[in-house]
Each structure stands twice: as C-alpha cells, then as structure tokens.
Design a protein around this motif. Structure first.
Motif, mmCIF file in Angstrom:
data_model
loop_
_atom_site.group_PDB
_atom_site.id
_atom_site.type_symbol
_atom_site.label_atom_id
_atom_site.label_comp_id
_atom_site.label_asym_id
_atom_site.label_seq_id
_atom_site.Cartn_x
_atom_site.Cartn_y
_atom_site.Cartn_z
ATOM 1 N N ASN A 23 45.458 40.396 25.804
ATOM 2 C CA ASN A 23 45.829 39.275 26.674
ATOM 3 C C ASN A 23 46.350 38.135 25.802
ATOM 4 N N ARG B 187 42.843 38.369 33.306
ATOM 5 C CA ARG B 187 43.253 39.588 34.006
ATOM 6 C C ARG B 187 41.981 40.350 34.376
ATOM 7 N N VAL C 293 48.587 41.678 37.444
ATOM 8 C CA VAL C 293 48.411 42.374 36.160
ATOM 9 C C VAL C 293 49.789 42.645 35.574
#
Length: 285
Positions: free
Chosen positions: A197, A203, A143
């Motif tokens: 994103n 993610r 992440v």
C-alpha cells in the motif's frame, strides 16, 4: 483494471477457465462501510484482549491488520452464507464443501507484501490436479494497485507443482482491482500475494476460505464457537462448519451401492458391451 463479470454464468465460466473473476455490487457502498466499521470494532476488541492482529510470519510490518475468527459475529456469519458466494463456491467445489476460515486483512499505508503462495499449496502437497480450495474476497473499500490490491499471476491456476513457479514470478504479478461492495472469486490454485500500500488510504478485504470436505479446516469451529452461536446455526451451516456428527463421507452416497445392485448393473453393461463388440467384429469379416 480487470473488468467485472456481468452475470453469474459468465463468472462461473471465467473461474473455471482463468481461476478468478470479479462480481460487482454484492453490497452497496453503505453496506460495505457498515461492515468495515464493525470490522474495526472487532479488531479493537481483539487488541484489547491481547490477541494478535499482526503476525510477523505473514506480514513484514504492522501496517497489515489481520482480524481472525469473524464467524463469532452474526454479521460475518451472514456474509459467509451469502447466496451469490455459495452459488460460486458450489460451482467450483461441488455441493459438499467446508467453511475453513473467515478472516480480514486491512492494508494500511506503508504495508508491504507477504510471500507469494497459492492457498491450496499451503494445505496439501503437490501435485494439484484439481481445485480443492477457494476464496471469496469481499472488498470493503475500493481496491486498486496503489492501495495494496491482491496481486496474482494470470494462468498460475493451471500449475500443478511448486517447481512450475518461475524465477521471474514477481514480474508476472497483476492486481485484482474492484470497487467497494464487489467480491473477487479466486480458486485455490491461483498464485498470489498481498500488494504493498503506497497510497494514503486503507485497503480492507475479507477472505472467506472454503475447501473440499476432505481437507481439515484451518479453524476448529467446534472449539472456537460458543454454545450460543452453535445453537443459532441452521443445519446447513452446521454441516458447512464441520459441526455435524458425520465427517468426510466424500462421494460415498454417489458411488456406493448394494453389492447386488452394483454388479447387476455393471454386469448388464458389460454383457451389452461384449455383444456390441462381437457384432461389430462379425460385420468386419
């Protein structure tokens, strides 16, 4: 990148002071991948049944995949009870708490940010002098900022009222970054949002949401879990899910005493205090 916290004691202190911490290596990379594979299978099954995995009031587009009711599945029931997670929950909420929800948010490329909020602000009105909610966030992928890491405002865990959110809040946001297999602990007063994103990869995060026992859970587990699942639960897990016979006793066991014992004890202390005060007053003359 935020630095992980090396020990449980340091993690607990950091959460107390700053409202968050990262604890690495709770799952191996292979374990994290296995959980992610199971999560995608659950998402596909939910979509096949016609269940929503995109909620327009939460996310601006369908690139965010939301998966709900994870506690229907044994793998996720094990995760929500992970010893490190429970140790951190008890350090924040105390021995008595409830598991309110366990969900997933997979931010696919192109996903955008939801609204800024604190989890506690969504379940109780201000002021918020105490922490009554928290998340244990499971990182199933690496992440980082570009792939949609959760964004938070440092120091916002000290805010007690909605009016304290500043006009420039968006400029204050910083990413929680962590490796796959880590957990991020975030108390319920921390103001945050999902990140956008802008990368080419997914993610994936799980959100284990725990609350103080006086707050109603987001999921009515009595209704949602089938009898087979409920029959498999330990007595401890039954209590954490609010499935026991009693509810919201709060701190009654700690503070309620028989009237005779309660006032005898208080009376003794009161007499001692009076005697000490009289003695101090006599010596001062």
């Amino acid at each position: 990148m935020v630095s992980p916290t090396p020990s449980i004691a340091e993690a607990q202190q950091r959460v107390k002071d700053e409202g968050w911490c990262v604890i690495p290596d709770i799952l191996s990379k292979d374990e994290a991948k296995n959980v992610l594979d199971e999560l995608w299978a659950i998402a596909a099954a939910a979509q096949k049944r016609g269940e929503d995995t995109f909620l327009p009031f939460l996310d601006p587009n369908e690139s965010n995949v939301r998966v709900f009711y994870l506690l229907e599945h044994a793998l996720f029931r094990n995760l929500i009870q992970h010893p490190t997670a429970i140790q951190m929950v008890k350090s924040v909420l105390g021995e008595n708490f409830l598991i309110s929800n366990f969900t997933a948010n997979i931010a696919r490329p192109g996903s955008k940010s939801m609204g800024l909020h604190s989890d506690q602000s969504l379940v109780s009105p201000d002021p918020w002098p105490y922490v009554n909610a928290m998340n244990v966030i499971w990182c199933l992928t690496d992440v980082y900022a570009a792939n949609g890491a959760t964004l938070f405002i440092p120091g916002s865990n000290k805010w007690e009222r909605r009016v304290e959110v500043p006009d420039n809040a968006r400029e204050l946001l910083r990413p929680f970054e962590a490796k796959a297999g880590s957990i991020i602990i975030m108390d319920g007063k921390m103001w945050h949002t999902s990140g956008a994103n802008v990368s080419s990869e997914d993610r994936a995060l799980l959100f284990g949401y725990y609350t103080a026992p006086h707050l109603r859970q987001q999921v009515n587990w009595t209704r949602k879990l089938n009898e087979e699942v409920k029959g498999s639960l330990s007595p401890e897990m039954e209590e954490w899910l609010g499935l026991g016979v009693t509810a919201n006793l709060g701190e009654a066991i700690l503070h309620l005493k028989y009237l005779d014992d309660q006032f005898a004890t208080n009376g003794e202390k009161s007499s001692a205090d009076t005697a000490a005060a009289f003695k101090a007053s006599s010596h001062s003359k």
